[in-house]
Design a protein around this motif. Sequence first.
Motif, PDB file in Angstrom:
ATOM      1  N   PHE A 390      19.830  30.712 -26.925  1.00  0.00           N
ATOM      2  CA  PHE A 390      18.907  30.886 -28.043  1.00  0.00           C
ATOM      3  C   PHE A 390      17.493  31.077 -27.489  1.00  0.00           C
ATOM      4  O   PHE A 390      16.983  30.218 -26.763  1.00  0.00           O
ATOM      5  CB  PHE A 390      18.947  29.662 -28.959  1.00  0.00           C
ATOM      6  CG  PHE A 390      20.316  29.338 -29.489  1.00  0.00           C
ATOM      7  CD1 PHE A 390      20.843  30.015 -30.574  1.00  0.00           C
ATOM      8  CD2 PHE A 390      21.099  28.355 -28.883  1.00  0.00           C
ATOM      9  CE1 PHE A 390      22.107  29.724 -31.064  1.00  0.00           C
ATOM     10  CE2 PHE A 390      22.364  28.044 -29.358  1.00  0.00           C
ATOM     11  CZ  PHE A 390      22.867  28.737 -30.450  1.00  0.00           C
ATOM     12  N   ILE A 391      16.873  32.204 -27.838  1.00  0.00           N
ATOM     13  CA  ILE A 391      15.562  32.566 -27.264  1.00  0.00           C
ATOM     14  C   ILE A 391      14.511  32.645 -28.373  1.00  0.00           C
ATOM     15  O   ILE A 391      14.696  33.351 -29.370  1.00  0.00           O
ATOM     16  CB  ILE A 391      15.645  33.917 -26.533  1.00  0.00           C
ATOM     17  CG1 ILE A 391      16.691  33.846 -25.415  1.00  0.00           C
ATOM     18  CG2 ILE A 391      14.287  34.310 -25.963  1.00  0.00           C
ATOM     19  CD1 ILE A 391      16.922  35.164 -24.697  1.00  0.00           C
ATOM     20  N   CYS A 392      13.420  31.917 -28.203  1.00  0.00           N
ATOM     21  CA  CYS A 392      12.260  31.999 -29.106  1.00  0.00           C
ATOM     22  C   CYS A 392      11.239  32.947 -28.492  1.00  0.00           C
ATOM     23  O   CYS A 392      10.892  32.822 -27.301  1.00  0.00           O
ATOM     24  CB  CYS A 392      11.614  30.623 -29.295  1.00  0.00           C
ATOM     25  SG  CYS A 392      12.692  29.404 -30.050  1.00  0.00           S
ATOM     26  N   LEU A 393      10.758  33.903 -29.287  1.00  0.00           N
ATOM     27  CA  LEU A 393       9.827  34.927 -28.807  1.00  0.00           C
ATOM     28  C   LEU A 393       8.507  34.856 -29.564  1.00  0.00           C
ATOM     29  O   LEU A 393       8.486  34.529 -30.753  1.00  0.00           O
ATOM     30  CB  LEU A 393      10.443  36.321 -29.001  1.00  0.00           C
ATOM     31  CG  LEU A 393      11.750  36.612 -28.247  1.00  0.00           C
ATOM     32  CD1 LEU A 393      12.403  37.867 -28.801  1.00  0.00           C
ATOM     33  CD2 LEU A 393      11.495  36.756 -26.756  1.00  0.00           C
ATOM     34  N   LEU A 488      24.812  23.107 -14.665  1.00  0.00           N
ATOM     35  CA  LEU A 488      25.761  24.183 -14.956  1.00  0.00           C
ATOM     36  C   LEU A 488      25.276  25.020 -16.139  1.00  0.00           C
ATOM     37  O   LEU A 488      25.327  26.254 -16.088  1.00  0.00           O
ATOM     38  CB  LEU A 488      27.138  23.588 -15.259  1.00  0.00           C
ATOM     39  CG  LEU A 488      28.257  24.597 -15.555  1.00  0.00           C
ATOM     40  CD1 LEU A 488      28.430  25.579 -14.398  1.00  0.00           C
ATOM     41  CD2 LEU A 488      29.576  23.877 -15.844  1.00  0.00           C
ATOM     42  N   LYS A 489      24.797  24.362 -17.190  1.00  0.00           N
ATOM     43  CA  LYS A 489      24.249  25.104 -18.326  1.00  0.00           C
ATOM     44  C   LYS A 489      23.114  26.020 -17.884  1.00  0.00           C
ATOM     45  O   LYS A 489      23.043  27.184 -18.286  1.00  0.00           O
ATOM     46  CB  LYS A 489      23.722  24.127 -19.392  1.00  0.00           C
ATOM     47  CG  LYS A 489      24.769  23.586 -20.345  1.00  0.00           C
ATOM     48  CD  LYS A 489      24.156  22.629 -21.357  1.00  0.00           C
ATOM     49  CE  LYS A 489      23.107  23.284 -22.215  1.00  0.00           C
ATOM     50  NZ  LYS A 489      22.549  22.359 -23.231  1.00  0.00           N
ATOM     51  N   SER A 490      22.231  25.497 -17.049  1.00  0.00           N
ATOM     52  CA  SER A 490      21.068  26.274 -16.593  1.00  0.00           C
ATOM     53  C   SER A 490      21.489  27.526 -15.839  1.00  0.00           C
ATOM     54  O   SER A 490      20.826  28.572 -15.922  1.00  0.00           O
ATOM     55  CB  SER A 490      20.158  25.416 -15.708  1.00  0.00           C
ATOM     56  OG  SER A 490      19.592  24.364 -16.453  1.00  0.00           O
ATOM     57  N   SER A 491      22.603  27.455 -15.105  1.00  0.00           N
ATOM     58  CA  SER A 491      23.047  28.635 -14.349  1.00  0.00           C
ATOM     59  C   SER A 491      23.403  29.775 -15.294  1.00  0.00           C
ATOM     60  O   SER A 491      23.099  30.947 -15.010  1.00  0.00           O
ATOM     61  CB  SER A 491      24.232  28.279 -13.446  1.00  0.00           C
ATOM     62  OG  SER A 491      25.405  28.019 -14.208  1.00  0.00           O
ATOM     63  N   PHE A 492      24.037  29.457 -16.442  1.00  0.00           N
ATOM     64  CA  PHE A 492      24.373  30.485 -17.422  1.00  0.00           C
ATOM     65  C   PHE A 492      23.127  30.985 -18.151  1.00  0.00           C
ATOM     66  O   PHE A 492      22.981  32.189 -18.392  1.00  0.00           O
ATOM     67  CB  PHE A 492      25.395  29.937 -18.418  1.00  0.00           C
ATOM     68  CG  PHE A 492      26.788  29.877 -17.882  1.00  0.00           C
ATOM     69  CD1 PHE A 492      27.626  30.979 -17.947  1.00  0.00           C
ATOM     70  CD2 PHE A 492      27.262  28.721 -17.284  1.00  0.00           C
ATOM     71  CE1 PHE A 492      28.911  30.937 -17.436  1.00  0.00           C
ATOM     72  CE2 PHE A 492      28.554  28.659 -16.768  1.00  0.00           C
ATOM     73  CZ  PHE A 492      29.382  29.767 -16.845  1.00  0.00           C
ATOM     74  N   VAL A 493      22.227  30.076 -18.476  1.00  0.00           N
ATOM     75  CA  VAL A 493      20.995  30.475 -19.166  1.00  0.00           C
ATOM     76  C   VAL A 493      20.185  31.424 -18.297  1.00  0.00           C
ATOM     77  O   VAL A 493      19.736  32.488 -18.750  1.00  0.00           O
ATOM     78  CB  VAL A 493      20.159  29.233 -19.545  1.00  0.00           C
ATOM     79  CG1 VAL A 493      18.775  29.645 -20.035  1.00  0.00           C
ATOM     80  CG2 VAL A 493      20.871  28.417 -20.623  1.00  0.00           C
ATOM     81  N   GLY A 516      20.272  26.590 -24.166  1.00  0.00           N
ATOM     82  CA  GLY A 516      21.665  26.971 -24.013  1.00  0.00           C
ATOM     83  C   GLY A 516      22.591  26.041 -24.775  1.00  0.00           C
ATOM     84  O   GLY A 516      22.342  24.828 -24.853  1.00  0.00           O
ATOM     85  N   GLY A 517      23.644  26.610 -25.347  1.00  0.00           N
ATOM     86  CA  GLY A 517      24.672  25.824 -26.029  1.00  0.00           C
ATOM     87  C   GLY A 517      26.027  26.112 -25.415  1.00  0.00           C
ATOM     88  O   GLY A 517      26.475  27.258 -25.414  1.00  0.00           O
ATOM     89  N   SER A 518      26.679  25.087 -24.889  1.00  0.00           N
ATOM     90  CA  SER A 518      27.970  25.253 -24.224  1.00  0.00           C
ATOM     91  C   SER A 518      29.119  25.114 -25.227  1.00  0.00           C
ATOM     92  O   SER A 518      28.903  24.768 -26.396  1.00  0.00           O
ATOM     93  CB  SER A 518      28.123  24.197 -23.129  1.00  0.00           C
ATOM     94  OG  SER A 518      28.479  22.948 -23.709  1.00  0.00           O
TER      95      SER A 518
END
Length: 609
Positions: A390-393, A488-493, A516-518
Amino acid sequence: MWVSLLLLAALLLVILGKVYKGLFSGSSPNPFLEDVKRPPAPLVTDKEARKKVLKQAFSVSQVPKKLDVVVIGSGFGGLAAAAILAKTGKRVLVLEQHTKAGGCCHTFGKNGLEFDTGIHYIGRMQEGSFDRFILDQITEGQLDWAALPSPFDIMVLEGPDGRKEFPMYAGMKAYIQGLKDKFPQEEAAIDKYMKLVKVVSREAFYVILLKILPLPVAQLLTKYGLLTRFSPFLRASTQSLAEVLQQLPASPELQAVLSYIFPTYGVTPSHTTFAMHALLVNYYLEGAFYPRGGSSEIAFHTIPVIQRAGGAVLTRAPVHSILLDSAGKACGVTVKKGEDLVNIYCPIVISSVGLFNTYEHLLPEQARCLPGVKRQLGMVRPGLSIFTVFICLRGTKKDLELPTTNYYIYFDKDMDKAMEHYVSLPGDKAAAHMPLLFISFSSAKDPTWEDRYPDRSTAVILIPTSYEWFKEWRDEPQGKRSSAYETLKSSFVEAAVSVFLKQFPHLEGKVDSVTGGSPLSTQFYLAAPQGACYGADHDLGRLHPGAMASIRAQSPIPNLYLTGQDILTCGLIGALQGALLCSSAILKRNLYLDLWKLGSRIQAQKKNN
């Protein structure tokens, strides 16, 4: 031979006619007797007003008296079934374990912005379509749909030959021409493919027939292939997508492009049916749509229908178990309230939380061993898990030049091989080998967004994921898991954001925050087993005619019915079909016929006026 076949067909029609009369001979009121559509009311943005509808917390005092039905889960399959039954005067209680109603239609706030959890775009919402008509009759026309500009999707193929884009245009002619412009040497294969899509998808009603016929009759028809002889859809339910594409024949690159939309049902071309794929392609042929005001509007405008009949939709109400009487019939549910268990009794129970939750967790131990329950569970497995970014711009749609188009980004033409390799990797190596990503800008699709969230925007990235990579942390509390999980979450983000900024380099420096949401997040908030957002896997086993006949709204437990994605297919319209099948079974009415009659009457009135 032909005489024998004709006699067999005639006998079959007589049997089906008698069965039909027996199935739909009930005297229940018709929920679709009158046209209830009215002009959409102004968007309600007041937080307290929305909270009263979407966040009514469970308490014993809030439970309506003299209940007719209890529905477990407030996904759209549950809400739609509850609303249809409420339209016949039934008092329905919907119980939701989360803090807000809506299931995959709910939205949540992050850093002052709103994000979708499951609705990224919808097909067939143009005026005059049957799906739109059904939704209008359930929500009284209060859902307002914004058409997305064409192309609605772009497939991006990154490979050794460089980067290629394949736009998908709205409208049959434009869609086909877009493909032919990219593959001028394969026009015949494209024409053959599109003809197959239309022939197969327009006969999807045969699967509805399989699910409304008595189970022994449906099993007999599938065992001897009687319906398969007459139905291209059911024949295509025994063929994989990959098999059909190879027989066109089509080049590997054209095969990849024609199958680009498979992430919307979560199964690669060799492992799903051509029938499932044809449904999805046909579903978007006339373009894509997005609900004005965001996806929470779907629940917001369905719940009042339930309430007006004396029912309620209550959140923070995790169902602990389904109650059975001494005869083994469902007679209510037990809700966990703090440390206490509250029994709620009613004559009918509907589960909208999927086969696995219902049969493996909610049924009493002795009922889980019933042959019918074990048979259905043996036909399915949990579907694809998703990791969401999820990205806030900072900036408006115009300032940031955000597209309404969805982007499917692939890194290999052979998705079966790429996905097989990807899920075989250990979790700490997987992010570097993501085979595909889906990118969507919901804020750009919603015409009301800028009034509600000025000068800010959002993006969402979806990545296929293996639950196995995250399950070691499943027993740790949500939001307080260990540093290894966060790493691990950070690697995908990080990997996803890198691809995102490569695709949209002008957004560098415009990102406010990223979360990130796993699959564990999906499991926690949506109660989705193994984080499988599409429910049971849409593979060759589940979509075989025999399995489709067996998995139906009537469960093996008397008075326990099923609705939602696991009954027919995934997605909003799949869940809606589950609700129609469920309500038809309970009311002993053919609601499809009721809807068709209402639609015909409305059209006749329009012509006369």
